[in-house]
Design an enzyme around this catalytic site. Structure first.
Site, PDB file in Angstrom:
ATOM      1  N   GLN A 102      11.376   9.129  -6.825  1.00 18.53           N
ATOM      2  CA  GLN A 102      11.336   7.808  -7.461  1.00 18.53           C
ATOM      3  C   GLN A 102      11.661   6.995  -5.958  1.00 18.53           C
ATOM      4  O   GLN A 102      11.564   6.359  -5.884  1.00 18.53           O
ATOM      5  CB  GLN A 102      12.738   7.699  -7.790  1.00 18.53           C
ATOM      6  CG  GLN A 102      12.281   8.359  -9.273  1.00 18.53           C
ATOM      7  CD  GLN A 102      14.151   7.871  -9.808  1.00 18.53           C
ATOM      8  OE1 GLN A 102      14.550   8.291  -9.689  1.00 18.53           O
ATOM      9  NE2 GLN A 102      14.230   7.042 -11.128  1.00 18.53           N
ATOM     10  N   HIS A 120       6.807   6.248  -6.661  1.00 18.68           N
ATOM     11  CA  HIS A 120       6.346   5.095  -6.274  1.00 18.68           C
ATOM     12  C   HIS A 120       5.697   4.359  -5.628  1.00 18.68           C
ATOM     13  O   HIS A 120       6.458   3.383  -5.175  1.00 18.68           O
ATOM     14  CB  HIS A 120       8.550   4.035  -6.576  1.00 18.68           C
ATOM     15  CG  HIS A 120       8.686   4.756  -7.580  1.00 18.68           C
ATOM     16  ND1 HIS A 120      10.474   4.086  -8.283  1.00 18.68           N
ATOM     17  CD2 HIS A 120       8.619   4.078  -9.253  1.00 18.68           C
ATOM     18  CE1 HIS A 120      10.852   4.606  -9.077  1.00 18.68           C
ATOM     19  NE2 HIS A 120       9.477   4.673 -10.062  1.00 18.68           N
ATOM     20  N   CYS A 128      -5.395  -1.820   3.105  1.00 17.23           N
ATOM     21  CA  CYS A 128      -6.435  -3.365   3.097  1.00 17.23           C
ATOM     22  C   CYS A 128      -6.641  -3.435   1.626  1.00 17.23           C
ATOM     23  O   CYS A 128      -7.300  -2.832   1.244  1.00 17.23           O
ATOM     24  CB  CYS A 128      -6.958  -3.347   4.333  1.00 17.23           C
ATOM     25  SG  CYS A 128      -8.623  -4.467   3.471  1.00 17.23           S
ATOM     26  N   CYS A 172      -6.702  -6.543   8.283  1.00 22.58           N
ATOM     27  CA  CYS A 172      -7.111  -5.246   8.272  1.00 22.58           C
ATOM     28  C   CYS A 172      -8.145  -5.374   9.802  1.00 22.58           C
ATOM     29  O   CYS A 172      -8.757  -6.712   9.665  1.00 22.58           O
ATOM     30  CB  CYS A 172      -8.201  -5.223   7.654  1.00 22.58           C
ATOM     31  SG  CYS A 172      -9.157  -4.075   7.483  1.00 22.58           S
ATOM     32  N   CYS A 175     -11.875  -5.573   7.892  1.00 19.80           N
ATOM     33  CA  CYS A 175     -12.710  -6.561   7.024  1.00 19.80           C
ATOM     34  C   CYS A 175     -12.127  -8.029   7.690  1.00 19.80           C
ATOM     35  O   CYS A 175     -12.622  -8.632   6.527  1.00 19.80           O
ATOM     36  CB  CYS A 175     -13.143  -5.704   6.472  1.00 19.80           C
ATOM     37  SG  CYS A 175     -11.171  -6.059   5.034  1.00 19.80           S
TER      38      CYS A 175
HETATM   39 ZN   LIG Z   1     -10.197  -3.983   5.067  1.00 24.14          ZN
END
Ligand SMILES: [Zn+2]
Length: 270
Positions: A102, A120, A128, A172, A175
């Site tokens: 967990q 979890h 991203c 990110c 992007c």
């Molecule tokens: Zn990205």
């Protein structure tokens, strides 16, 4: 008097498929605070702000400040303890198939366990939301860090502070999408593939050892119950009592870091 350590060790030796289920208790012994209870993290950091997906998507500044101030420094400091190391040793010796945990701290892998199912998710992977590009915890931290200090000219303290604020979340580098940790937040379901794998292991095992879990969070806590219903032996090592104690074959109310090395030693001796 019956020696419960020896009995558990000899049952493990006789078992063909040992699965271990671990909870926060095993990490507490490494110095990671528990989530629940008076001293728990959630008594200081409201999980509705710091760990809820709906809120995170609206405003992730709480999470990233928490990551920078609390989570990251803590994970850089902690080490696997004797319990983690004992489980890694069991796997290497061929006694242990899989650890289902967990916990999101990655300490089982750091101890050397290779077959780990993280119910979890993990706080050590950041990805991203737009293109799924993955980053390490160190990379995400350095993104936060490099955005400090605010640059250029003279500003008031308030202006400088708001600049720091607006430079969260980390973005990110591919992007410019927003990043998130690969953990399951409140308000999110467990990954169905991960959950299926965990239930399969619970059904396959003939010995389930539950360590450091209060066995109250569902559906995770159903794993030991399913194993027991399918005929596996069940041993519970936890400092406090659990709701499954009554159906367990062995209950040891003690620290995992004390008990697991003794079980490993007994396996070697026997
Ligand atoms: Zn990205």
């Amino acid at each position: 008097m019956r020696d419960i350590i020896k009995d558990v060790a000899s049952d493990i030796k006789a078992s063909k498929y040992l699965v271990v289920f671990t909870g926060a208790g095993i990490s507490v012994e490494s110095g990671i605070p528990a989530y629940r209870g008076e001293e728990g993290l959630w008594s200081k950091f409201d999980p509705n702000l710091y760990a809820n997906i709906t809120y995170f998507l609206q405003d992730s500044s709480y999470y990233w400040n928490f990551f920078r101030e609390v989570r990251y420094p803590m994970l850089k400091k902690v080490k696997p303890n004797k319990a983690h190391l004992a489980l890694a040793e069991l796997e290497t010796a061929g006694n242990l198939k899989t650890v289902i945990t967990q916990n999101i701290d990655g300490l089982h892998q750091e101890a050397g366990s290779s077959s780990v199912v993280e119910l979890h998710g993990t706080t050590r992977v950041i990805y991203c939301l737009n293109c799924s590009q993955e980053y390490s915890m160190d990379e995400a931290f350095s993104m936060l860090e490099t955005q400090i200090p605010p640059l250029c000219s003279e500003y008031s303290m308030d202006e400088a502070f708001s600049m720091l604020e607006t430079q969260i979340p980390p973005l990110c580098s591919e992007c410019n999408g927003k990043l998130r940790p690969a953990v399951v937040f409140f308000g999110e379901s467990l990954n169905p593939q991960v959950l299926r794998l965990a239930f399969e292991e619970a059904e396959n095992c003939d010995f389930l050892l539950a360590v450091g879990s209060s066995l109250v969070v569902h559906p995770a806590a159903d794993i030991p119950r399913i194993a027991k219903q399918r005929g596996a032996a069940l041993a519970i090592i936890n400092k406090q009592k659990t709701p499954l104690d009554t159906i367990a074959d062995y209950v040891i109310n003690d620290e995992a870091g004390k008990i697991l090395p003794r079980i490993v030693q007994s396996l070697k001796d026997g």
